[in-house]
Design an enzyme around this catalytic site. Structure first.
Site, PDB file in Angstrom:
ATOM      1  N   LYS A   1       0.827  -1.214   0.000  1.00 45.01           N
ATOM      2  CA  LYS A   1       0.000   0.000   0.000  1.00 45.01           C
ATOM      3  C   LYS A   1       0.861   1.264   0.000  1.00 45.01           C
ATOM      4  CE  LYS A   1      -4.456  -1.077   2.121  1.00 45.01           C
ATOM      5  NZ  LYS A   1      -5.157  -1.096   0.855  1.00 45.01           N
ATOM      6  N   ARG A   2       1.981   1.160   0.673  1.00 43.58           N
ATOM      7  CA  ARG A   2       2.923   2.260   0.751  1.00 43.58           C
ATOM      8  C   ARG A   2       3.279   2.817  -0.629  1.00 43.58           C
ATOM      9  NH1 ARG A   2       8.091   1.202   1.409  1.00 43.58           N
ATOM     10  NH2 ARG A   2       7.662  -1.018   1.466  1.00 43.58           N
TER      11      ARG A   2
END
Ligand code: GLU
Ligand code: ZN
Length: 468
Positions: A239-240
């Site tokens: 997700k980063r």
């Protein structure tokens, strides 16, 4: 060549992610390119982590991406008996044997091998004991004493593993459950697989699976192991890096065509072409030109790809796709005749459907509800602008018919006849109509709003200008 059969075999332990989606796309494209068959198998044997909701979600994402599969879906949990019938075959042919070693004993063998600087492995203790079935006994595959497993990977080229690196692996646990590799080989054979493209986290399973095919006397399919998708920083994708589950891209208004296009290009190439229609992907993807080095996910390029798709697609399709987002944002259900001009005005400026729907907001409010961007209002709602807005109110009120062409003529005449410059008139007018210095062509905006609403917006803005 026998007809190509490929498959996607997700484990329903989470939603469909980008890596899985790309694997599915490659297999789907290969099957479609060769007019073959694309099968779907749900690897749900991990009872603790597998969930029906994930199976449903994966299927929904596949449908959304347009990756249609052929035939019935295969669920591994329903096939234990089938797997065991193959285990029995291997026992009968002497290619497998019962082993009564406890896990502690096997662990001790591993430690011993390690201490001798060898690969930790089961030492073949029960190979020739001729044990029969019994409590606590697993079944192991009897590996050849020497030799190499060699295969020509579609992505990585030739791969060779010495059997000394492997051990007599368990193919059925003591509790009677076939192991993962056993199940996969049986399924891939029963489902007629000719080509298997999967993530390279499985590359170490492949020699073991090939040994199983060989022990069973079955033809070995072609394998292709694609490297993981990484983030721009070369770390595992998360997700980063702005990566999301496929289902989230759908919610956020990405177009499935764009995601398929983008993911297909991630680890595969056709010259330096970046943008492909679905038909082109099918035409060009033949299992070659798969890149053996890891590809990096780039959310900016995905957005670019999506913006392009949004610009190029037929208007009626775009209208149908944006409509649910318009309702979600609370703008109600709009007729196609209303949505079409909005899409024409804003499709080039938005990068996804949600953004496109959001860009309609100023035009779907009533004059009194329009909010002015502070910075733009301060800059453009000055006393001099009040004069322009007042005259234009009158001119537009008597503009007939009130369509883009006539509105344009009125506006241009006002500017020309009074020796003005467009940039003196347009900014306050635009801010009056949109609430900020954005949007599309002024005449199209006004035509969309209609005469009454246009005049009201001008009058309201004029009041602000006069206040200074
Ligand atoms: N179920 C495996 C996974 O989700 C795929 C196994 C395979 O493709 O052979 O990674
Ligand atoms: Zn043993």
């Amino acid at each position: 060549m026998a007809s190509v059969v490929t498959r996607f075999a997700p484990s329903p332990t989470g939603h469909l992610h980008l890596g899985g989606a790309r694997t599915a796309i490659f297999n789907w494209l290969l099957a479609r390119h060769f007019g073959g068959t694309f099968r779907l198998r749900i690897e749900d044997t991990d009872l603790l982590r597998s969930k029906q909701e994930y199976t449903d979600s994966i299927l929904a994402s596949m449908r959304w991406l347009g990756l249609d599969w052929d035939g019935e879906i295969v669920y591994q949990t329903t096939r234990t008996e089938l797997y065991n019938s193959y285990v029995e075959k291997l026992l009968a042919s002497g290619n497998a044997y019962y082993c009564s070693c406890t896990s502690e004993e096997v662990e001790a063998m591993r430690q011993k091998a390690k201490a001798q600087g060898l690969k930790p492995r089961y030492d073949g203790h029960c190979r020739n004991l001729g044990l029969g079935p019994g409590d606590g006994r697993c079944v192991r595959l009897r590996l050849p004493d020497s030799g190499r497993v060699v295969f020509d990977d579609l992505v990585k080229g030739s791969i060779a593993v010495d059997v000394k690196e492997l051990d007599d692996m368990v193919i059925r646990r003591a509790d009677g459950m076939p192991t993962y590799n056993m199940a996969v080989v049986v399924d891939d054979h029963e489902m007629g697989l000719t080509h298997i493209i999967r993530g390279d986290d499985h590359v170490s399973n492949t020699p073991k699976q090939i040994l199983l095919y060989q022990a069973l006397g079955l033809p070995v399919p072609r394998f292709g192991h694609v490297p993981m998708i990484l983030g721009k920083d070369k770390q595992k994708l998360s997700k980063r890096h702005g990566a999301k589950a496929v289902i989230e891209y759908e919610k956020d208004g990405l177009l499935p065509e764009a995601l398929v296009n983008y993911l297909a290009r991630l680890g595969w190439s056709h010259g330096d072409q970046e943008l492909f229609s679905r038909d082109e992907l099918i035409r060009f993807f033949d299992g070659t030109n798969l890149n053996p080095s890891a590809a990096c996910f780039d959310d900016v390029k995905l957005a670019w790809c999506n913006a392009h798709t949004m610009r190029e697609m037929p208007l009626s399709e775009l209208v149908a796709k944006v409509r649910p987002f318009v309702s979600t944002l609370g703008f109600g259900t709009l007729e196609s005749e209303r949505l079409e001009p909005l899409c024409v005005m804003f499709r080039e400026r938005a990068s996804d459907l949600l953004g496109l729907a959001e860009s309609f907001r100023p035009l779907l409010l009533n004059a009194t509800a329009l909010e002015y961007a502070e910075k733009d209002a301060r800059k453009h709602f000055v006393p001099a602008a009040a004069v322009h807005l007042k005259v234009l109110e009158g001119l537009f009120a008597s503009c007939e018919p009130f369509d883009a062409e006539h509105i344009d003529a009125v506006l241009n005449a006002y500017v020309a006849d009074n020796g003005l410059r467009f940039k003196e008139v347009a900014p306050p007018l635009r801010t009056a109509l949109m609430g900020f210095m954005g949007g599309s062509h002024l005449n199209e905006i006004m035509a969309f709003l209609g005469k009454e609403e246009t005049v009201q917006r001008l009058a309201r803005a004029r009041a602000f200008c006069e206040k200074g």
